[in-house]
Write an enzyme that holds these catalytic residues in place. Structure first.
Site, PDB file in Angstrom:
ATOM      1  N   CYS A  45      55.571   6.017   5.196  1.00  0.00           N
ATOM      2  CA  CYS A  45      55.239   5.538   6.545  1.00  0.00           C
ATOM      3  C   CYS A  45      55.963   6.361   7.602  1.00  0.00           C
ATOM      4  O   CYS A  45      55.385   6.695   8.641  1.00  0.00           O
ATOM      5  CB  CYS A  45      55.587   4.058   6.699  1.00  0.00           C
ATOM      6  SG  CYS A  45      54.625   2.988   5.613  1.00  0.00           S
ATOM      7  N   THR A  46      57.207   6.699   7.341  1.00  0.00           N
ATOM      8  CA  THR A  46      57.956   7.525   8.285  1.00  0.00           C
ATOM      9  C   THR A  46      57.306   8.899   8.402  1.00  0.00           C
ATOM     10  O   THR A  46      57.098   9.407   9.511  1.00  0.00           O
ATOM     11  CB  THR A  46      59.434   7.642   7.851  1.00  0.00           C
ATOM     12  OG1 THR A  46      59.999   6.329   7.833  1.00  0.00           O
ATOM     13  CG2 THR A  46      60.225   8.532   8.796  1.00  0.00           C
TER      14      THR A  46
END
Length: 156
Positions: A45-46
């Site tokens: 997600c990052t």
């Protein structure tokens, strides 16, 4: 529970987010891209949201309103957004009801990575849920999906 499919009306929802409250039906007349993701500060997600931050101008030029949705609370989203200069609002689906309504949840996994495009009339035009969630749709992938949709008269 079955989820809506392409051509179905998009389930309406209202969630708190980093830019205040967001209600889908308030965005009729414009396209909306819903980016469901498993969690703030997780590795993939990052990487996903940092890729959007690196191309913030391209994200802002997409012919749609784009929001990220996961189950963390607004405070977590604010920290995640601030830390990585994420260029889209992040919405807090803390009970995962919106993810469930869109077929972007799974037992044991929680919120799955997915991209849903809702057209100007509130109809789902693209529904893609990643099987494993180890990859994500890039800015170019999102633009390509939007480019395949017919332009509505009077739309830019």
């Amino acid at each position: 529970m079955s989820h809506p499919k392409v051509g179905d009306p998009a389930p309406d929802f209202e969630l708190d987010g980093t830019d205040g409250s967001f209600k889908l039906s308030d965005h009729r007349g414009e396209r909306v891209v819903l980016l469901f993701y498993p969690g703030d500060n997780t590795p993939v997600c990052t990487k996903q949201f940092c890729s959007y931050a690196e191309r913030a101008d391209d994200m802002h030029e997409l012919p749609a309103t784009v929001v990220g949705i996961s189950s963390q609370d607004v405070d977590s989203h604010v920290q995640f957004q601030s830390k990585h200069a994420i260029p889209v609002p992040l919405l807090a689906d803390t009970d995962k009801s919106v993810a469930k309504a869109y077929g972007a949840s799974a037992p044991m996994v929680g919120t799955r990575r997915a991209v849903i495009v809702v057209d100007e009339d509130g109809v789902i035009r693209h529904h893609f849920v990643h099987r494993l969630g180890l990859d994500f749709q890039t800015v170019d992938d999102i633009r390509a999906v939007l480019d395949t949709l017919p332009q509505r008269a009077g739309s830019s």
